[in-house]
Each structure stands twice: as C-alpha cells, then as structure tokens.
Write a protein that holds these residues in place. Sequence first.
Motif: not given
Length: 189
Positions: A158-170
């Motif tokens: 769960d802690a890495d979730a933001w980094e994984a999603v961040e690659d796809y933009g906002t």
Amino acid sequence: MSHLSSAQLQELKHTLLEEKKELEHHFITNGEEDASHGESLTDSTGDLSTVDNHPADQGTDVFERERDLAVNNTLNDELDQINAALKRMEKGNYGICEVCGQDIPFERLQAIPFTAFCVDDSPEQSLRDDRPVEEQVMTPPPSGAGEGRQEHDRRFDDADAWEAVEDYGTSNSPAMAAKRDVEDYDDGM
C-alpha cells in the motif's frame, strides 16, 4: 517498632488518617459506598429506556460504568490496606515486613504509609502474562507486514501505491494544471 521514633509514628499515623478520611469522603460524596454491588446500568445512567439510544452511546455508558467500578475497587483496596496499617500500629508491629521480619525504612513508609512489605519482599505489581482468548483464533498478519516488512523491500504494498499510479498522471485536465499552456496530461504535473 523500635526503629521508628514517636514523632515518625505520629507523622505516619496522621498521614494514614488523612488518606482514610479522603477515601471515605470520596465514597460518601459520590454515593458509592456500595456501588460495586448496587444499581443497574439503567439506574446509574438515569435513562428511562435504552431503546432510543444509539449503540455507541450504550457502549460509552458501559465503558464509563466499568471504569468507575474499577476506580472504586482500587480505592476500596487502598482503604482496606490503610485500615490494616492502622491495626498494625495498634498491635505494635507496624513498620515490620510481614515476609522477612526486617524493619521497613522510614522513607519507604513515608512514600507508602500503608505498606506491609520491605522493597525486597514487595509483591510484584506487573501486568498479567495471560493473553486474550481471541488471540488463539486470530489469523496471523500477511507476510511482509510489521517487522518483516523491511525484508521485502521493493515489493508492492500500500505504501508504494502512489508511486505506481503516479506514472499514469493525474485526473486533472490540462486546463487545471499549475503551469501555463499545458497541452498534455503528463506535462501538468
């Protein structure tokens, strides 16, 4: 009692009597002389019915009642110990350890005037070692959680979730970007 002077005994007796008076005043003032055996939860809260109460309100009432009973039990135990210390004074064996028979230092008696034990023979006041029965049926946490988490570094959690999603933009459109003249979603960050 030969190790205690009459002035020391008077000081300790005065302290014991004051503490006894305060505890008795607490029970009389709060009407809790027999609170551990007395009224029901409904009587203690003053509610006519529990039908209109939210379950969380009832939980709060139960918690506060249990806390009050625990405090009363502790204060009742202390009052019993004070009365026992006063009886030991009358009998002439106050200030003598009930286990080893050695003199209890005056400084210890000043700190805990109702004690019947020297420091070495004092009963343990530790937490109980038994665990809740629920722990026997609980499933262990998933691997990678808690202490073992560092072992599995770089593994997705769960802690890495933001980094994984961040690659796809906002989800912001180029019009909402902080920079000017952005035409692409990735440029807006």
